[in-house]
Write a protein that holds these residues in place. Structure first.
Motif, PDB file in Angstrom:
ATOM      1  N   ASP A 105      -9.464 -43.232   7.551  1.00 35.99           N
ATOM      2  CA  ASP A 105      -9.271 -41.789   7.625  1.00 35.99           C
ATOM      3  C   ASP A 105      -8.517 -41.284   6.397  1.00 35.99           C
ATOM      4  N   MET A 106      -9.230 -40.605   5.533  1.00 34.44           N
ATOM      5  CA  MET A 106      -8.621 -40.007   4.342  1.00 34.44           C
ATOM      6  C   MET A 106      -8.302 -38.532   4.582  1.00 34.44           C
ATOM      7  N   GLY A 107      -8.385 -38.109   5.836  1.00 33.15           N
ATOM      8  CA  GLY A 107      -8.144 -36.711   6.157  1.00 33.15           C
ATOM      9  C   GLY A 107      -9.410 -35.904   5.938  1.00 33.15           C
ATOM     10  N   PRO A 108      -9.302 -34.599   6.131  1.00 29.37           N
ATOM     11  CA  PRO A 108     -10.494 -33.759   5.986  1.00 29.37           C
ATOM     12  C   PRO A 108     -10.921 -33.647   4.520  1.00 29.37           C
ATOM     13  N   GLU A 109     -12.235 -33.597   4.309  1.00 28.54           N
ATOM     14  CA  GLU A 109     -12.704 -33.354   2.947  1.00 28.54           C
ATOM     15  C   GLU A 109     -12.405 -31.902   2.610  1.00 28.54           C
ATOM     16  N   LYS A 110     -12.092 -31.670   1.350  1.00 22.84           N
ATOM     17  CA  LYS A 110     -11.785 -30.322   0.862  1.00 22.84           C
ATOM     18  C   LYS A 110     -12.752 -30.011  -0.262  1.00 22.84           C
ATOM     19  N   TRP A 111     -12.830 -28.735  -0.589  1.00 25.08           N
ATOM     20  CA  TRP A 111     -13.772 -28.287  -1.615  1.00 25.08           C
ATOM     21  C   TRP A 111     -13.071 -27.323  -2.553  1.00 25.08           C
ATOM     22  N   LEU A 112     -13.386 -27.448  -3.839  1.00 26.93           N
ATOM     23  CA  LEU A 112     -12.814 -26.571  -4.859  1.00 26.93           C
ATOM     24  C   LEU A 112     -13.919 -26.192  -5.834  1.00 26.93           C
ATOM     25  N   ASP A 113     -14.034 -24.910  -6.126  1.00 26.17           N
ATOM     26  CA  ASP A 113     -15.003 -24.476  -7.132  1.00 26.17           C
ATOM     27  C   ASP A 113     -14.370 -24.674  -8.506  1.00 26.17           C
ATOM     28  N   VAL A 114     -14.966 -25.553  -9.294  1.00 24.05           N
ATOM     29  CA  VAL A 114     -14.448 -25.856 -10.632  1.00 24.05           C
ATOM     30  C   VAL A 114     -15.485 -25.393 -11.644  1.00 24.05           C
ATOM     31  N   ASP A 115     -15.276 -24.212 -12.182  1.00 26.98           N
ATOM     32  CA  ASP A 115     -16.208 -23.638 -13.159  1.00 26.98           C
ATOM     33  C   ASP A 115     -17.648 -23.644 -12.653  1.00 26.98           C
ATOM     34  N   GLY A 116     -17.823 -23.249 -11.378  1.00 25.33           N
ATOM     35  CA  GLY A 116     -19.158 -23.164 -10.802  1.00 25.33           C
ATOM     36  C   GLY A 116     -19.698 -24.471 -10.244  1.00 25.33           C
ATOM     37  N   ILE A 117     -18.924 -25.547 -10.310  1.00 24.56           N
ATOM     38  CA  ILE A 117     -19.319 -26.842  -9.749  1.00 24.56           C
ATOM     39  C   ILE A 117     -18.528 -27.040  -8.456  1.00 24.56           C
ATOM     40  N   ARG A 118     -19.225 -27.046  -7.325  1.00 28.08           N
ATOM     41  CA  ARG A 118     -18.562 -27.275  -6.039  1.00 28.08           C
ATOM     42  C   ARG A 118     -18.128 -28.737  -5.990  1.00 28.08           C
ATOM     43  N   THR A 119     -16.816 -28.959  -5.889  1.00 24.91           N
ATOM     44  CA  THR A 119     -16.227 -30.293  -6.033  1.00 24.91           C
ATOM     45  C   THR A 119     -15.558 -30.727  -4.736  1.00 24.91           C
ATOM     46  N   ARG A 120     -15.984 -31.890  -4.227  1.00 24.28           N
ATOM     47  CA  ARG A 120     -15.373 -32.434  -3.009  1.00 24.28           C
ATOM     48  C   ARG A 120     -14.202 -33.323  -3.392  1.00 24.28           C
ATOM     49  N   TYR A 121     -13.127 -33.217  -2.594  1.00 22.61           N
ATOM     50  CA  TYR A 121     -11.965 -34.078  -2.811  1.00 22.61           C
ATOM     51  C   TYR A 121     -11.194 -34.268  -1.513  1.00 22.61           C
ATOM     52  N   PHE A 122     -10.303 -35.244  -1.543  1.00 25.14           N
ATOM     53  CA  PHE A 122      -9.383 -35.518  -0.439  1.00 25.14           C
ATOM     54  C   PHE A 122      -7.981 -35.386  -0.996  1.00 25.14           C
ATOM     55  N   ASP A 123      -7.066 -34.838  -0.214  1.00 21.30           N
ATOM     56  CA  ASP A 123      -5.703 -34.591  -0.672  1.00 21.30           C
ATOM     57  C   ASP A 123      -4.785 -34.746   0.532  1.00 21.30           C
ATOM     58  N   GLN A 124      -3.961 -35.796   0.526  1.00 21.42           N
ATOM     59  CA  GLN A 124      -3.077 -36.086   1.652  1.00 21.42           C
ATOM     60  C   GLN A 124      -1.687 -36.461   1.156  1.00 21.42           C
ATOM     61  N   GLY A 125      -0.698 -36.240   2.003  1.00 19.15           N
ATOM     62  CA  GLY A 125       0.665 -36.678   1.731  1.00 19.15           C
ATOM     63  C   GLY A 125       1.442 -35.722   0.858  1.00 19.15           C
ATOM     64  N   SER A 126       2.677 -36.123   0.576  1.00 18.75           N
ATOM     65  CA  SER A 126       3.544 -35.329  -0.289  1.00 18.75           C
ATOM     66  C   SER A 126       4.338 -36.280  -1.175  1.00 18.75           C
ATOM     67  N   GLY A 127       4.918 -35.722  -2.211  1.00 17.29           N
ATOM     68  CA  GLY A 127       5.675 -36.531  -3.157  1.00 17.29           C
ATOM     69  C   GLY A 127       4.951 -36.616  -4.489  1.00 17.29           C
ATOM     70  N   GLU A 128       5.188 -37.700  -5.220  1.00 11.73           N
ATOM     71  CA  GLU A 128       4.527 -37.911  -6.511  1.00 11.73           C
ATOM     72  C   GLU A 128       3.012 -37.858  -6.331  1.00 11.73           C
ATOM     73  N   ARG A 129       2.336 -37.156  -7.227  1.00 14.85           N
ATOM     74  CA  ARG A 129       0.884 -36.997  -7.140  1.00 14.85           C
ATOM     75  C   ARG A 129       0.162 -38.136  -7.840  1.00 14.85           C
ATOM     76  N   ILE A 130      -0.706 -38.821  -7.096  1.00 15.02           N
ATOM     77  CA  ILE A 130      -1.543 -39.891  -7.644  1.00 15.02           C
ATOM     78  C   ILE A 130      -2.990 -39.445  -7.498  1.00 15.02           C
ATOM     79  N   VAL A 131      -3.712 -39.392  -8.617  1.00 19.06           N
ATOM     80  CA  VAL A 131      -5.117 -38.987  -8.600  1.00 19.06           C
ATOM     81  C   VAL A 131      -5.970 -40.206  -8.922  1.00 19.06           C
ATOM     82  N   PHE A 132      -6.897 -40.519  -8.024  1.00 17.23           N
ATOM     83  CA  PHE A 132      -7.805 -41.644  -8.183  1.00 17.23           C
ATOM     84  C   PHE A 132      -9.158 -41.142  -8.685  1.00 17.23           C
TER      85      PHE A 132
END
Length: 182
Positions: free
Chosen positions: A13-40
């Protein structure tokens, strides 16, 4: 054969999928937790028929780190559930790097600990060089795309990396044979 028919892949379980429009490209991502940000950032080149990496490629790292860090994993442009590039001319590593930069800018949580696997290692290294303001640390995991050669990646390894960069298993050439800075 019967056991293959009963196979049911499971996902953590990575939590709910989220979506962000990035310059017209619909981008799926997962974002969970708090603290230092780690991007994979996953590997594989978009548009290939032999790979299908996506944000879930990092689930074995994402899930256990979420209780103590803000972990983020996205589908790269043209992979997973993120939209394809707008034109054939954008099926390039440069466009992929620019898409991730725009994603990180739009997310607005800098600085980030960037972790890239394979071609994702190339992306996080380019981001570190092009936009150091976004980066706290960079970790490349098994990224042969950073090996010295005659292409643009050669320029990336000519100079000694700064403290922010960690280079793991990215080359089989001894440092004594690496080209020196000009």
């Amino acid at each position: 054969m019967a056991s293959e028919l009963n196979y049911r892949p499971t996902s953590l379980d990575m939590g709910p999928e989220k979506w962000l429009d990035v310059d017209g490209i619909r981008t799926r991502y997962f974002d969970q937790g708090s603290g230092e940000r780690i991007v994979f950032i996953h590997g594989v080149q978009m548009g290939t028929t032999d790979g299908s990496s996506n944000a879930r490629s990092w689930e074995l790292n994402f899930v256990p780190l979420a209780p103590v860090h803000n972990v983020i994993s996205l589908d790269r442009m043209g992979q997973g559930y993120t939209d394809n590039p707008k034109s054939d001319a954008d099926y390039t590593m440069h466009a992929s790097v620019q898409h991730v930069i725009a994603f990180l800018d739009k997310l607005g949580k800098k600085p980030y600990h960037l972790v890239g696997h394979s071609r994702g290692g190339y992306i996080v290294t380019r981001i570190t060089l092009e936009r150091p303001d976004l980066v706290k640390t960079t970790t490349c995991v098994s990224s042969g795309t950073l090996s010295p050669g005659t292409t643009r990646t050669h320029v990336m390894t000519r100079s000694r990396p700064d403290r922010k960069s960690t280079r793991l298993n990215s080359s089989h050439i001894p440092l004594s044979r690496m080209p020196s800075s000009a």
